[in-house]
Design an enzyme around this catalytic site. Sequence first.
Site, PDB file in Angstrom:
ATOM      1  N   HIS A 149       0.805  -1.213   0.000  1.00 60.42           N
ATOM      2  CA  HIS A 149       0.000   0.000   0.000  1.00 60.42           C
ATOM      3  C   HIS A 149       0.845   1.273   0.000  1.00 60.42           C
ATOM      4  CE1 HIS A 149       0.755   1.051   4.266  1.00 60.42           C
ATOM      5  NE2 HIS A 149       0.859  -0.265   4.422  1.00 60.42           N
ATOM      6  N   ILE A 179      14.640 -10.538  -9.827  1.00 59.19           N
ATOM      7  CA  ILE A 179      13.809 -11.696  -9.489  1.00 59.19           C
ATOM      8  C   ILE A 179      13.898 -12.048  -8.009  1.00 59.19           C
ATOM      9  CG2 ILE A 179      13.550 -14.183  -9.856  1.00 59.19           C
ATOM     10  CD1 ILE A 179      14.390 -13.738 -12.742  1.00 59.19           C
TER      11      ILE A 179
END
Length: 224
Positions: A149, A179
Amino acid sequence: MSRPRLVVFGTSNIVSDLFDCALANGFDIGRVVLHHAEQVGERDRSLAERLAALAPFGQTPQVDHVDRFVPGADELYLLGPTTPTRAELAALVAARWALPFATLVHPSAYVSPLAALAPGVFVGANSVLGPGVRLGEHVFVNRGVTVGHDTVVGAFSRLQPGSNLGGLSTLGCGVTVAIGATVLERLRIGDGAFIGAGSVVTADVAADSLAVGVPARVRKLAAP
Protein backbone atom coordinates in the site's frame (compact mmCIF):
# COMPACT_ATOMS: atom_id res chain seq x y z
CA MET A 1 -16.87 -3.08 -33.25
CA SER A 2 -13.21 -3.91 -33.86
CA ARG A 3 -11.14 -5.55 -31.15
CA PRO A 4 -8.24 -3.52 -29.77
CA ARG A 5 -4.94 -4.20 -31.57
CA LEU A 6 -1.72 -4.18 -29.58
CA VAL A 7 1.21 -2.37 -31.18
CA VAL A 8 4.58 -2.85 -29.46
CA PHE A 9 7.41 -0.40 -30.08
CA GLY A 10 10.74 -2.19 -29.85
CA THR A 11 11.42 -5.73 -28.73
CA SER A 12 13.17 -7.66 -25.97
CA ASN A 13 12.87 -10.96 -24.16
CA ILE A 14 9.74 -9.75 -22.35
CA VAL A 15 7.73 -9.07 -25.49
CA SER A 16 6.09 -12.51 -25.16
CA ASP A 17 4.67 -11.36 -21.80
CA LEU A 18 2.95 -8.52 -23.63
CA PHE A 19 1.63 -10.95 -26.25
CA ASP A 20 0.37 -13.29 -23.53
CA CYS A 21 -1.42 -10.47 -21.73
CA ALA A 22 -3.00 -9.22 -24.96
CA LEU A 23 -4.36 -12.70 -25.74
CA ALA A 24 -5.66 -13.10 -22.17
CA ASN A 25 -7.54 -9.82 -22.57
CA GLY A 26 -8.99 -10.82 -25.93
CA PHE A 27 -6.95 -8.30 -27.92
CA ASP A 28 -5.37 -8.80 -31.32
CA ILE A 29 -1.61 -8.40 -31.72
CA GLY A 30 -1.13 -6.04 -34.63
CA ARG A 31 2.47 -4.95 -35.05
CA VAL A 32 5.94 -4.81 -33.59
CA VAL A 33 7.66 -1.58 -34.61
CA LEU A 34 11.46 -1.74 -34.47
CA HIS A 35 13.78 1.22 -34.04
CA HIS A 36 17.09 -0.68 -33.77
CA ALA A 37 18.31 -3.90 -35.34
CA GLU A 38 17.37 -6.85 -33.11
CA GLN A 39 20.19 -8.23 -30.96
CA VAL A 40 19.69 -11.96 -30.30
CA GLY A 41 21.95 -13.48 -27.66
CA GLU A 42 23.03 -17.11 -27.53
CA ARG A 43 20.26 -18.04 -25.07
CA ASP A 44 17.59 -15.67 -26.37
CA ARG A 45 14.64 -16.39 -28.63
CA SER A 46 14.31 -14.26 -31.71
CA LEU A 47 11.34 -12.06 -32.41
CA ALA A 48 10.57 -14.25 -35.43
CA GLU A 49 10.22 -17.29 -33.13
CA ARG A 50 7.99 -15.39 -30.75
CA LEU A 51 5.75 -14.21 -33.57
CA ALA A 52 5.56 -17.71 -35.08
CA ALA A 53 4.25 -19.04 -31.73
CA LEU A 54 1.18 -16.80 -32.17
CA ALA A 55 0.03 -18.43 -35.42
CA PRO A 56 -2.09 -21.17 -33.72
CA PHE A 57 -4.09 -18.36 -32.08
CA GLY A 58 -4.90 -16.75 -35.41
CA GLN A 59 -2.46 -13.91 -34.79
CA THR A 60 -0.17 -12.78 -37.62
CA PRO A 61 1.51 -9.58 -36.40
CA GLN A 62 3.51 -7.48 -38.83
CA VAL A 63 7.04 -6.26 -38.20
CA ASP A 64 7.43 -2.61 -39.08
CA HIS A 65 10.09 0.08 -38.65
CA VAL A 66 9.63 3.48 -37.06
CA ASP A 67 10.59 5.20 -40.30
CA ARG A 68 7.66 3.53 -42.09
CA PHE A 69 5.16 3.51 -39.23
CA VAL A 70 1.74 5.09 -39.68
CA PRO A 71 -0.73 4.94 -36.73
CA GLY A 72 -3.97 3.01 -37.30
CA ALA A 73 -7.41 2.73 -35.75
CA ASP A 74 -8.20 0.82 -32.53
CA GLU A 75 -4.53 0.45 -31.62
CA LEU A 76 -3.05 0.19 -28.13
CA TYR A 77 0.58 1.28 -27.86
CA LEU A 78 3.20 -0.11 -25.46
CA LEU A 79 6.99 -0.28 -25.24
CA GLY A 80 8.78 -3.61 -25.68
CA PRO A 81 12.31 -2.97 -24.34
CA THR A 82 13.12 -2.90 -20.63
CA THR A 83 16.68 -1.61 -21.13
CA PRO A 84 17.62 2.10 -21.06
CA THR A 85 16.49 2.28 -24.70
CA ARG A 86 12.97 2.26 -23.24
CA ALA A 87 13.13 5.97 -22.37
CA GLU A 88 14.80 6.83 -25.67
CA LEU A 89 12.06 5.05 -27.60
CA ALA A 90 9.27 6.67 -25.59
CA ALA A 91 10.72 10.09 -26.40
CA LEU A 92 10.95 9.22 -30.09
CA VAL A 93 7.31 8.08 -30.24
CA ALA A 94 6.16 11.20 -28.38
CA ALA A 95 8.11 13.50 -30.68
CA ARG A 96 6.97 11.93 -33.96
CA TRP A 97 3.34 11.05 -33.28
CA ALA A 98 2.35 12.15 -29.75
CA LEU A 99 0.60 8.80 -29.37
CA PRO A 100 -1.18 7.99 -26.10
CA PHE A 101 0.35 4.93 -24.47
CA ALA A 102 -2.02 2.35 -23.00
CA THR A 103 -1.89 0.45 -19.74
CA LEU A 104 -2.03 -3.34 -20.04
CA VAL A 105 -3.03 -5.46 -17.03
CA HIS A 106 -3.28 -9.24 -17.02
CA PRO A 107 -6.76 -10.48 -16.00
CA SER A 108 -5.26 -12.59 -13.21
CA ALA A 109 -3.58 -9.56 -11.59
CA TYR A 110 -5.25 -7.55 -8.83
CA VAL A 111 -4.99 -3.78 -9.01
CA SER A 112 -6.69 -1.94 -6.17
CA PRO A 113 -9.26 0.61 -7.32
CA LEU A 114 -7.33 3.02 -5.09
CA ALA A 115 -4.10 2.51 -7.09
CA ALA A 116 -3.05 4.79 -9.96
CA LEU A 117 -1.27 3.57 -13.11
CA ALA A 118 0.33 6.04 -15.51
CA PRO A 119 0.29 5.55 -19.30
CA GLY A 120 2.52 2.77 -20.62
CA VAL A 121 2.37 0.59 -17.48
CA PHE A 122 2.32 -3.19 -17.85
CA VAL A 123 1.17 -5.48 -15.00
CA GLY A 124 1.78 -9.20 -15.47
CA ALA A 125 -0.07 -12.31 -14.35
CA ASN A 126 -0.77 -12.88 -10.63
CA SER A 127 0.69 -9.57 -9.51
CA VAL A 128 -0.97 -7.55 -6.72
CA LEU A 129 -0.96 -3.75 -6.40
CA GLY A 130 -2.30 -2.50 -3.09
CA PRO A 131 -4.34 0.61 -2.32
CA GLY A 132 -2.55 3.91 -2.79
CA VAL A 133 0.10 2.42 -5.09
CA ARG A 134 1.26 4.82 -7.80
CA LEU A 135 3.21 3.60 -10.83
CA GLY A 136 4.92 6.13 -13.10
CA GLU A 137 4.99 6.04 -16.88
CA HIS A 138 6.22 2.85 -18.54
CA VAL A 139 6.77 0.89 -15.33
CA PHE A 140 7.03 -2.83 -16.12
CA VAL A 141 5.62 -5.16 -13.45
CA ASN A 142 6.39 -8.78 -14.28
CA ARG A 143 4.63 -11.94 -13.05
CA GLY A 144 3.84 -12.57 -9.38
CA VAL A 145 4.96 -9.18 -8.05
CA THR A 146 3.51 -7.66 -4.87
CA VAL A 147 3.51 -3.90 -4.31
CA GLY A 148 2.36 -2.82 -0.85
CA HIS A 149 0.00 0.00 0.00
CA ASP A 150 0.97 3.61 -0.78
CA THR A 151 4.23 2.67 -2.48
CA VAL A 152 5.35 4.89 -5.35
CA VAL A 153 7.41 3.54 -8.28
CA GLY A 154 9.05 6.03 -10.64
CA ALA A 155 8.89 6.03 -14.42
CA PHE A 156 10.73 3.37 -16.45
CA SER A 157 11.34 1.16 -13.43
CA ARG A 158 11.00 -2.61 -13.73
CA LEU A 159 9.89 -5.10 -11.09
CA GLN A 160 10.96 -8.61 -12.01
CA PRO A 161 9.10 -11.88 -11.29
CA GLY A 162 8.40 -12.68 -7.65
CA SER A 163 9.71 -9.40 -6.26
CA ASN A 164 8.01 -7.76 -3.28
CA LEU A 165 7.80 -4.11 -2.26
CA GLY A 166 6.65 -3.19 1.23
CA GLY A 167 4.16 -0.42 1.85
CA LEU A 168 4.95 3.29 2.03
CA SER A 169 8.20 2.95 0.08
CA THR A 170 9.36 5.17 -2.76
CA LEU A 171 11.35 3.97 -5.75
CA GLY A 172 12.89 6.49 -8.11
CA CYS A 173 12.98 6.46 -11.89
CA GLY A 174 14.71 3.65 -13.77
CA VAL A 175 15.00 1.35 -10.75
CA THR A 176 15.29 -2.42 -11.25
CA VAL A 177 14.14 -4.86 -8.59
CA ALA A 178 15.37 -8.24 -9.79
CA ILE A 179 13.81 -11.70 -9.49
CA GLY A 180 12.66 -12.62 -5.99
CA ALA A 181 14.05 -9.49 -4.30
CA THR A 182 12.29 -7.83 -1.38
CA VAL A 183 12.24 -4.15 -0.41
CA LEU A 184 10.92 -3.64 3.10
CA GLU A 185 8.40 -0.96 4.02
CA ARG A 186 9.06 2.80 4.32
CA LEU A 187 12.30 2.76 2.31
CA ARG A 188 13.69 5.12 -0.33
CA ILE A 189 15.39 3.67 -3.41
CA GLY A 190 17.18 6.25 -5.55
CA ASP A 191 16.97 6.74 -9.31
CA GLY A 192 18.75 4.10 -11.38
CA ALA A 193 19.40 1.75 -8.46
CA PHE A 194 19.57 -2.01 -9.09
CA ILE A 195 18.38 -4.47 -6.43
CA GLY A 196 19.95 -7.87 -7.08
CA ALA A 197 18.02 -11.12 -7.40
CA GLY A 198 16.90 -12.58 -4.07
CA SER A 199 18.17 -9.61 -2.08
CA VAL A 200 16.38 -8.25 0.99
CA VAL A 201 16.65 -4.47 1.28
CA THR A 202 16.33 -3.22 4.87
CA ALA A 203 17.69 0.33 4.47
CA ASP A 204 17.56 3.15 1.94
CA VAL A 205 19.57 2.69 -1.27
CA ALA A 206 21.29 5.63 -2.95
CA ALA A 207 20.78 6.50 -6.59
CA ASP A 208 22.79 4.64 -9.25
CA SER A 209 23.97 1.91 -6.90
CA LEU A 210 23.78 -1.88 -6.81
CA ALA A 211 22.38 -3.51 -3.67
CA VAL A 212 22.83 -7.27 -3.20
CA GLY A 213 22.60 -9.84 -0.42
CA VAL A 214 20.54 -10.66 2.66
CA PRO A 215 20.44 -8.11 4.12
CA ALA A 216 21.36 -6.13 1.04
CA ARG A 217 24.52 -4.07 0.97
CA VAL A 218 25.73 -1.62 -1.67
CA ARG A 219 28.61 -3.32 -3.44
CA LYS A 220 29.40 -1.01 -6.36
CA LEU A 221 27.96 1.72 -8.48
CA ALA A 222 25.68 0.54 -11.25
CA ALA A 223 26.83 1.12 -14.82
CA PRO A 224 25.47 4.36 -16.32
